[in-house]
Motif scaffolding. Sequence first.
Motif, PDB file in Angstrom:
ATOM      1  N   GLY A  32       0.851  -1.231  -0.076  1.00 55.47           N
ATOM      2  CA  GLY A  32      -0.025  -0.031   0.036  1.00 55.47           C
ATOM      3  C   GLY A  32       0.839   1.043  -0.039  1.00 55.47           C
ATOM      4  O   GLY A  32       2.061   1.159   0.245  1.00 55.47           O
ATOM      5  N   HIS A  33       0.144   2.431  -0.223  1.00 53.95           N
ATOM      6  CA  HIS A  33       1.111   3.592  -0.442  1.00 53.95           C
ATOM      7  C   HIS A  33       1.356   4.153   0.832  1.00 53.95           C
ATOM      8  O   HIS A  33       2.460   4.931   0.717  1.00 53.95           O
ATOM      9  N   ALA A  34       0.625   3.952   1.682  1.00 52.45           N
ATOM     10  CA  ALA A  34       0.969   4.429   3.180  1.00 52.45           C
ATOM     11  C   ALA A  34       2.469   3.820   3.475  1.00 52.45           C
ATOM     12  O   ALA A  34       3.009   4.555   4.140  1.00 52.45           O
ATOM     13  N   ALA A  35       2.680   2.373   3.281  1.00 55.50           N
ATOM     14  CA  ALA A  35       3.816   1.963   3.573  1.00 55.50           C
ATOM     15  C   ALA A  35       5.131   2.415   2.704  1.00 55.50           C
ATOM     16  O   ALA A  35       6.119   2.682   3.249  1.00 55.50           O
ATOM     17  N   ARG A  49      11.359  -0.784   9.424  1.00 52.89           N
ATOM     18  CA  ARG A  49      10.285  -1.284  10.310  1.00 52.89           C
ATOM     19  C   ARG A  49       9.247  -0.307  10.509  1.00 52.89           C
ATOM     20  O   ARG A  49       9.533   0.829  11.122  1.00 52.89           O
ATOM     21  N   PHE A  50       7.763  -0.662  10.345  1.00 52.99           N
ATOM     22  CA  PHE A  50       6.641   0.095  10.652  1.00 52.99           C
ATOM     23  C   PHE A  50       5.690  -0.611  11.056  1.00 52.99           C
ATOM     24  O   PHE A  50       4.933  -1.489  10.545  1.00 52.99           O
ATOM     25  N   GLY A  51       5.749  -0.701  12.466  1.00 54.18           N
ATOM     26  CA  GLY A  51       4.950  -1.555  13.394  1.00 54.18           C
ATOM     27  C   GLY A  51       5.086  -2.981  13.392  1.00 54.18           C
ATOM     28  O   GLY A  51       6.313  -3.421  13.400  1.00 54.18           O
ATOM     29  N   ASN A  52       4.244  -3.860  12.777  1.00 53.68           N
ATOM     30  CA  ASN A  52       4.676  -5.029  12.372  1.00 53.68           C
ATOM     31  C   ASN A  52       5.076  -5.602  11.157  1.00 53.68           C
ATOM     32  O   ASN A  52       5.470  -6.630  10.680  1.00 53.68           O
ATOM     33  N   LEU A  53       5.337  -4.523  10.160  1.00 53.66           N
ATOM     34  CA  LEU A  53       5.755  -4.502   8.844  1.00 53.66           C
ATOM     35  C   LEU A  53       7.319  -4.373   8.771  1.00 53.66           C
ATOM     36  O   LEU A  53       7.954  -3.212   9.474  1.00 53.66           O
ATOM     37  N   CYS A  54       7.956  -5.140   8.203  1.00 46.35           N
ATOM     38  CA  CYS A  54       9.660  -5.144   8.228  1.00 46.35           C
ATOM     39  C   CYS A  54       9.951  -5.282   6.642  1.00 46.35           C
ATOM     40  O   CYS A  54       9.601  -6.283   6.014  1.00 46.35           O
ATOM     41  N   LEU A  55      10.697  -4.051   5.933  1.00 48.15           N
ATOM     42  CA  LEU A  55      10.946  -4.342   4.781  1.00 48.15           C
ATOM     43  C   LEU A  55      12.418  -4.171   4.400  1.00 48.15           C
ATOM     44  O   LEU A  55      13.182  -3.363   5.067  1.00 48.15           O
ATOM     45  N   ASP A  68       4.941   5.540   1.667  1.00 45.98           N
ATOM     46  CA  ASP A  68       5.312   6.878   2.037  1.00 45.98           C
ATOM     47  C   ASP A  68       6.477   6.824   3.192  1.00 45.98           C
ATOM     48  O   ASP A  68       7.116   7.570   3.461  1.00 45.98           O
ATOM     49  N   LEU A  69       6.004   5.758   4.477  1.00 41.89           N
ATOM     50  CA  LEU A  69       6.764   5.625   5.449  1.00 41.89           C
ATOM     51  C   LEU A  69       8.135   5.350   5.054  1.00 41.89           C
ATOM     52  O   LEU A  69       8.905   5.716   5.641  1.00 41.89           O
ATOM     53  N   LEU A  70       8.219   4.373   4.272  1.00 43.53           N
ATOM     54  CA  LEU A  70       9.491   3.966   3.569  1.00 43.53           C
ATOM     55  C   LEU A  70      10.524   5.141   3.083  1.00 43.53           C
ATOM     56  O   LEU A  70      11.587   5.301   3.471  1.00 43.53           O
ATOM     57  N   LEU A  71       9.710   5.896   2.197  1.00 45.09           N
ATOM     58  CA  LEU A  71      10.259   7.211   1.597  1.00 45.09           C
ATOM     59  C   LEU A  71      10.804   8.173   2.733  1.00 45.09           C
ATOM     60  O   LEU A  71      11.832   8.665   2.806  1.00 45.09           O
ATOM     61  N   HIS A  72       9.966   8.289   4.031  1.00 45.07           N
ATOM     62  CA  HIS A  72      10.285   9.298   4.966  1.00 45.07           C
ATOM     63  C   HIS A  72      11.611   8.696   5.714  1.00 45.07           C
ATOM     64  O   HIS A  72      12.298   9.695   6.086  1.00 45.07           O
ATOM     65  N   GLN A  73      11.363   7.261   6.037  1.00 47.01           N
ATOM     66  CA  GLN A  73      12.653   6.888   6.824  1.00 47.01           C
ATOM     67  C   GLN A  73      13.918   6.981   6.094  1.00 47.01           C
ATOM     68  O   GLN A  73      14.864   7.140   6.509  1.00 47.01           O
ATOM     69  N   MET A  74      13.811   6.669   4.613  1.00 53.19           N
ATOM     70  CA  MET A  74      14.971   6.733   3.719  1.00 53.19           C
ATOM     71  C   MET A  74      15.542   8.198   3.682  1.00 53.19           C
ATOM     72  O   MET A  74      16.746   8.425   3.851  1.00 53.19           O
ATOM     73  N   ALA A  75      14.636   9.051   3.620  1.00 53.99           N
ATOM     74  CA  ALA A  75      15.238  10.442   3.664  1.00 53.99           C
ATOM     75  C   ALA A  75      15.949  10.747   4.811  1.00 53.99           C
ATOM     76  O   ALA A  75      17.014  11.510   4.981  1.00 53.99           O
ATOM     77  N   GLN A  76      15.425  10.304   6.280  1.00 51.57           N
ATOM     78  CA  GLN A  76      16.090  10.487   7.367  1.00 51.57           C
ATOM     79  C   GLN A  76      17.776   9.672   7.415  1.00 51.57           C
ATOM     80  O   GLN A  76      18.725  10.317   7.962  1.00 51.57           O
ATOM     81  N   ARG A  77      17.689   8.633   7.069  1.00 53.52           N
ATOM     82  CA  ARG A  77      18.694   7.844   6.881  1.00 53.52           C
ATOM     83  C   ARG A  77      19.822   8.636   6.041  1.00 53.52           C
ATOM     84  O   ARG A  77      21.046   8.426   6.431  1.00 53.52           O
ATOM     85  N   ILE A  78      19.640   9.315   4.782  1.00 56.41           N
ATOM     86  CA  ILE A  78      20.338   9.625   3.956  1.00 56.41           C
ATOM     87  C   ILE A  78      20.958  10.911   4.710  1.00 56.41           C
ATOM     88  O   ILE A  78      22.119  11.209   4.630  1.00 56.41           O
ATOM     89  N   THR A  79      20.062  11.534   5.263  1.00 59.30           N
ATOM     90  CA  THR A  79      20.532  13.120   5.870  1.00 59.30           C
ATOM     91  C   THR A  79      21.346  12.765   6.896  1.00 59.30           C
ATOM     92  O   THR A  79      22.342  13.533   7.358  1.00 59.30           O
ATOM     93  N   GLN A  80      21.379  11.564   7.811  1.00 61.86           N
ATOM     94  CA  GLN A  80      22.292  11.332   8.978  1.00 61.86           C
ATOM     95  C   GLN A  80      23.418  10.887   8.277  1.00 61.86           C
ATOM     96  O   GLN A  80      24.563  10.921   9.206  1.00 61.86           O
TER      97      GLN A  80
END
Length: 476
Positions: free
Chosen positions: A347-350, A409-415, A352-364
């Motif tokens: 789903g698109h919500a997952a 990881r987003f709740g019970n989902l791991c990608l 979006d969460l993946l892109l958001h976390q990816m952005a944080q990791r790149i910035t770090q």
Amino acid sequence: MKSSYTSCNMGITSFTPPAGFIDLLNDAVCAVDVDGRFVYLSAACERIFGYTPEELVGTAMIELVAPEHRARTLAAAADVMAGAAQHNFENCYMRKDGRRVDIMWSVRWSETDQLRVAVARDVTARKRGESMRAAMYAISEAAHAAKDLVSLCPLIHRIVNELLPAPGFAIALRDELDQLSFPYNVDEHGRPAAAPLPGAGALCAHVAQVARPLLLTPETLPLLPAELREAARSAAPYWLGVPLPASGGAIGALVVSGSPESAYFTDEDKELLQFVSGQVATAIERLRLHEQLHYLAQYDALTRLPNRQLFHDRLDSALARAARNGTGFSLLYLDLDKFKLVNDVHGHAAGDLLLHQMAQRITQCVREEDTVARIGGDEFVVLLESVAQTDDAARVAAKIALAMDEPFRFGNLCLDARVSIGIAAYPRHGGNAQQLLKHADEAMYGNKKRARAEGSDPIVPLEADPAVVGVNDTGA
């Protein structure tokens, strides 16, 4: 009271005022000697100043004048004693009850009696109306002139300080989590501070939460609820806070504070500040909306990273700076592999969460002066300021790729997610933005194809051949 009438020529009757006649006037009449002390006051002075005539006789006139008006008043008094009558001279006096009263004077010097003879009229209501209209206009002008909240707050302080004494001044704003921040705070002694003392902060939070004004003086302190009384003891002796009203409730609080020597707040001041707070709240919300629109025009709403437009602005600046200084920099072009599959399966919500976390990791993985931007979909670019060597850029790319190895990881989902990365260096791979981005993009796709063909991860290892990481002249 007895009066007398005298018949004059042509049937006109003259009138001789009886004793106490002047006491019938609504305006106060007074006389001040050469030393500046009251020697006579009519009965109206008690209504205007709160003191009886007997209390004021022998008192220095200047002691009643508001501190900020004393120098101007003494200068005007000197002019009067030199023979220059004053008409409609205005200043502010302090009443016996601590309230401020605006006075308009007409004054002459009696050389024979060696006295300044004056008539005082209370113009507080008129001045307040004029001040409120002026404040409305000034706040509106300030909101349009200020480029951000930081520059608006001192302007608001200056406007409020012209309405009522505000040596201490604070603007408290609530955020999305209902936490208070203080974009502007000056204590009762005029000293800037990042935030008020805990007690004053608690009072601000109370005003913002209940959306009602709070007037604190030594007299009102015992009347406060127990939970506020302790907080009030550590605040300024005279403290007045009013909510900043908005359609969804108070967005914060507007606060003035002072010491007994500098400020004394009343219910009239509370009403005045409430009026002002409505104008201030409107100005702040307008400015916030402008800042939000400006932010949305330059930043990606999902990742909070610079968008394509802002990235190109910074890239153009980097190019101009590098050409001027004879330095170099590097670009990384990143693409998230199989991102469509994440959206289709989870789903698109997952996604979006993946892109958001990816952005944080790149910035770090990069420095504060570097720019990480999302330029669309699952594509990101990194502008590495002053990183001219491709080996150094490759190390940063490897660091980013390694950060992506950790599952998302987003709740019970791991990608698991992997990125393909291409590198371009200025001036080696291009002298303008289009050439550099084209080179980095082609290098990234070259790495992606190679990884798919070899069944390996499409990342940039440290020991990779330049042709693989996309730093050769052809970009393959």
